[in-house]
Design a protein around this motif. Structure first.
Motif, PDB file in Angstrom:
ATOM      1  N   LEU A   1     -12.719  33.689 -31.781  1.00  0.00           N
ATOM      2  CA  LEU A   1     -13.041  34.792 -30.907  1.00  0.00           C
ATOM      3  C   LEU A   1     -13.878  35.659 -31.547  1.00  0.00           C
ATOM      4  O   LEU A   1     -14.720  36.416 -30.805  1.00  0.00           O
TER       5      LEU A   1
ATOM      6  N   ARG B   1     -13.855  47.221 -27.446  1.00  0.00           N
ATOM      7  CA  ARG B   1     -13.691  45.930 -27.595  1.00  0.00           C
ATOM      8  C   ARG B   1     -13.979  45.325 -28.772  1.00  0.00           C
ATOM      9  O   ARG B   1     -13.930  44.120 -29.292  1.00  0.00           O
TER      10      ARG B   1
ATOM     11  N   LYS C   1     -14.379  40.154 -20.081  1.00  0.00           N
ATOM     12  CA  LYS C   1     -13.327  39.325 -20.829  1.00  0.00           C
ATOM     13  C   LYS C   1     -12.019  39.956 -21.329  1.00  0.00           C
ATOM     14  O   LYS C   1     -12.170  40.705 -22.057  1.00  0.00           O
ATOM     15  N   SER C   2     -11.046  39.644 -20.443  1.00  0.00           N
ATOM     16  CA  SER C   2      -9.717  40.252 -21.123  1.00  0.00           C
ATOM     17  C   SER C   2      -9.408  39.710 -22.344  1.00  0.00           C
ATOM     18  O   SER C   2      -8.732  40.684 -23.023  1.00  0.00           O
ATOM     19  N   LYS C   3      -9.507  38.628 -22.955  1.00  0.00           N
ATOM     20  CA  LYS C   3      -9.293  38.122 -24.304  1.00  0.00           C
ATOM     21  C   LYS C   3      -9.980  39.143 -25.199  1.00  0.00           C
ATOM     22  O   LYS C   3      -9.584  39.106 -26.525  1.00  0.00           O
ATOM     23  N   TRP C   4     -11.040  39.924 -24.746  1.00  0.00           N
ATOM     24  CA  TRP C   4     -11.599  40.787 -25.925  1.00  0.00           C
ATOM     25  C   TRP C   4     -11.297  42.049 -25.528  1.00  0.00           C
ATOM     26  O   TRP C   4     -11.580  43.134 -26.222  1.00  0.00           O
ATOM     27  N   GLN C   5     -10.153  42.304 -24.752  1.00  0.00           N
ATOM     28  CA  GLN C   5      -9.777  43.681 -24.716  1.00  0.00           C
ATOM     29  C   GLN C   5      -8.761  44.213 -25.836  1.00  0.00           C
ATOM     30  O   GLN C   5      -8.039  43.379 -26.319  1.00  0.00           O
TER      31      GLN C   5
ATOM     32  N   PRO D   1      -5.644  44.837 -27.938  1.00  0.00           N
ATOM     33  CA  PRO D   1      -4.303  44.615 -27.696  1.00  0.00           C
ATOM     34  C   PRO D   1      -3.724  45.846 -27.964  1.00  0.00           C
ATOM     35  O   PRO D   1      -3.630  46.881 -28.973  1.00  0.00           O
TER      36      PRO D   1
END
Length: 244
Positions: free
Chosen positions: A3, A68, A222-226, A228
């Motif tokens: 990632l 990000r 890209k939500s996975k790059w937001q 946490p």
């Protein structure tokens, strides 16, 4: 790990394209348009494209994606809220200076203001950007801001942030085309429709601007790059936290 690698490759592309945009617009203004000088009325206008591309587009786009970056996720969010707000403020200042340059040239040369579609879109972008920064500061940076206000403002802030980037891209591209049309058809031995070297170079700048915008939107999508959320950060909201 995968990632992080995929993000940093995309982020490096974003940084590279942004740098190329600034280099290309500076080279265009310096080499073909005569140079940059605030004191010389004939050259003052050249600051307009340089400052608008650098501030309203490149710095603004970089500020959108600052949250990000994975190495910032383990650091205090407030630190990066300040970085984000500072980049946005710098982008706003450069953009205002760019507007001052063109308005002063128009005033000195007795040219009407705000007569083209480019100028209308540009002014709408600047008004939205200014209001966005002020409301973002009031809603997400001041500790005394009520929670209901931040929650109500958040989706609006997210949407307007993306809309400003779209308008910035539109303003820059239309400005390049308008500048080329006026310069090459008005005072050049090689008209725009013959596609001289300057036109090819400026058109390439336009394509770089489009590529930069697409990469920024790719990062934001890209939500996975937001970043946490943690328990300690779930209450306070940050500027553009969902799309940066």
């Amino acid at each position: 790990m995968r990632l992080s690698v995929s993000f940093y490759v995309t982020y490096a592309l974003c940084l590279s394209l942004g740098l190329l945009c600034v280099l290309f617009v500076t080279c265009w203004s310096s080499y073909w348009r005569g140079g940059l000088s605030w004191a010389d009325p004939a050259l003052k206008f050249n600051w307009h494209p340089v400052l608008m591309v650098s501030g309203l587009l490149v710095l603004y786009g970089k500020a959108l994606v600052v949250y990000r970056v994975p190495f910032t996720w383990k650091q205090k969010k407030r630190t990066w809220k300040l970085v984000h707000a500072g980049l946005m403020l710098l982008a706003l200042v450069l953009s205002v200076l760019g507007l001052c340059a063109v308005f002063e040239v128009h005033r000195d040369s007795h040219i009407p203001n705000l007569y083209s579609l480019h100028s209308w879109v540009g002014m709408c972008t600047m008004v939205m950007f200014s209001l966005q920064w002020i409301l973002g500061l009031a809603g997400f940076m001041f500790p005394c801001s009520p929670l209901w206000f931040r929650e109500a403002l958040k989706p609006i802030h997210v949407w307007v942030g993306k809309a400003i980037l779209i308008l910035s891209l539109t303003s820059c591209i239309s400005g390049i085309d308008e500048n080329l049309f006026l310069a090459l058809n008005g005072s050049s031995a090689e008209p725009y429709n013959t596609l001289p070297v300057e036109a090819k170079f400026a058109n390439s700048l336009g394509m770089l601007i489009v590529a930069f915008g697409l990469v920024v939107f790719g990062i934001l999508s890209k939500s996975k790059w937001q970043r946490p959320e943690t328990d300690g950060e779930s209450a306070p909201l940050m500027l553009n936290e969902n799309n940066t």
